[in-house]
Design an enzyme around this catalytic site. Sequence first.
Site, PDB file in Angstrom:
ATOM      1  N   CYS A 212     -14.894  11.763  -3.925  1.00  0.00           N
ATOM      2  CA  CYS A 212     -15.075  10.481  -3.240  1.00  0.00           C
ATOM      3  C   CYS A 212     -15.107  10.680  -1.724  1.00  0.00           C
ATOM      4  O   CYS A 212     -14.248  11.362  -1.157  1.00  0.00           O
ATOM      5  CB  CYS A 212     -13.929   9.548  -3.625  1.00  0.00           C
ATOM      6  SG  CYS A 212     -13.920   7.986  -2.726  1.00  0.00           S
TER       7      CYS A 212
ATOM      8  N   CYS B 198     -22.314  -0.144  -8.944  1.00  0.00           N
ATOM      9  CA  CYS B 198     -21.344   0.608  -8.148  1.00  0.00           C
ATOM     10  C   CYS B 198     -21.385   2.087  -8.491  1.00  0.00           C
ATOM     11  O   CYS B 198     -21.290   2.943  -7.599  1.00  0.00           O
ATOM     12  CB  CYS B 198     -19.940   0.049  -8.341  1.00  0.00           C
ATOM     13  SG  CYS B 198     -19.328   0.103 -10.044  1.00  0.00           S
TER      14      CYS B 198
ATOM     15  N   ASP C  53       0.783  -1.241   0.000  1.00  0.00           N
ATOM     16  CA  ASP C  53       0.000   0.000   0.000  1.00  0.00           C
ATOM     17  C   ASP C  53       0.816   1.293   0.000  1.00  0.00           C
ATOM     18  O   ASP C  53       0.579   2.166  -0.828  1.00  0.00           O
ATOM     19  CB  ASP C  53      -0.983  -0.012   1.176  1.00  0.00           C
ATOM     20  CG  ASP C  53      -2.001   1.123   1.079  1.00  0.00           C
ATOM     21  OD1 ASP C  53      -2.422   1.427  -0.051  1.00  0.00           O
ATOM     22  OD2 ASP C  53      -2.375   1.688   2.098  1.00  0.00           O
TER      23      ASP C  53
END
Length: 378
Positions: A212, A192, A132
């Site tokens: 977002c 979605c 990540d």
Amino acid sequence: MTPLKTQLLQRAEAEGFDVVRVTTPDAIPEAPARLRRFLEEGFHGEMGWMQERADQRGTPATLWPEVRSIIMLGVNYGPDRDPMAGLADRSGGLISVYAQGDDYHDVIKKRLKSLGRWWGEVTGAPLKVFIDTAPVMEKPLAAAAGLGWQGKHTNLVSRDFGSWLFLGSIFSATEIEADAPERDRCGSCRACLDACPTAAFPAPYRLDARRCISYLTIENKGPIPAEFREAIGNRIYGCDDCLAACPWNKFAVTAREHKLKAREDLRAPRLADLARLDDPAFRALFAKNPVKRIGRDRFIRNVLIAIGNSGDPGLIEVVEGLLGDEAALVRAMAVWALARLAPARLAAQAWRRDDETDADVKAEWWAAGHAAPMHQGA
């Protein structure tokens, strides 16, 4: 399958990984252009780190020239209940599924390092372990390796685990038999895209992070733009709407790793309790948890937005107490929340507006004064 790869798969499973596949460092040739377009359009918002090392993200061999194979690994974190159910409880806060247990970075990093040590001993070749935080485009690489495909929401979708896979990678200098990529199985579905409360997808497979809720509540450091606050509802850290809406979740299974399962005190924590957290209490509550990385002030900002959306008069008093908070970010959102819940009570605190020195807080006072007459009742 070669005996060496069979050993790898068996060892990865023994280390607690739910799925493992292998790809090559040249398997995502379209990634640099897609990333460049994303950055040029400013869709990354304040995430400057994406731009700083864009060349390494788009081309794995630029990050580490010795890489010959990329081992992509997934750990299932499937929830044991509907992630959307908490949206109806407006006096409680909704934390994204991935952040309701221990920090996955810590959990998976230990497994990756253990698997990496073993792999280095077996092959005698160098390797790099990433999860990540490194400039690795994990989702395209995972799709190229066959763990799943990137859906129209840009997240990875798995036939076996739905939307719920944490990803990690091992860059190896050893040549390993590569797996076939997974094909896109979204078809005509747009569940979605339609589920997004803030219309963050300008087109299928494209995300404007600036819209977002996950970005707004986590990466965004300042006040959340007013146009998104009502749509945020009671989401106080991240958002699962586009993930939870995916029909492929019918095949998902609950996480087997106990540390990744939801803590009871983080399933739907009371907003009133959260709003009273000072810095030590915040750090204690979110020890070993991903929420800790945004800090107390940004978190209380999010909580106050949820309170402003709650319509709960029982939360008025705790908001009033935050009008004088040391953090300007908290004071600003306290003004907004109280204007929503009880404009007359905010009017009684107007002296604070005259004493305020922070520009963002002043702007919230101004907006509150023009959004609703200050003489209205609570």
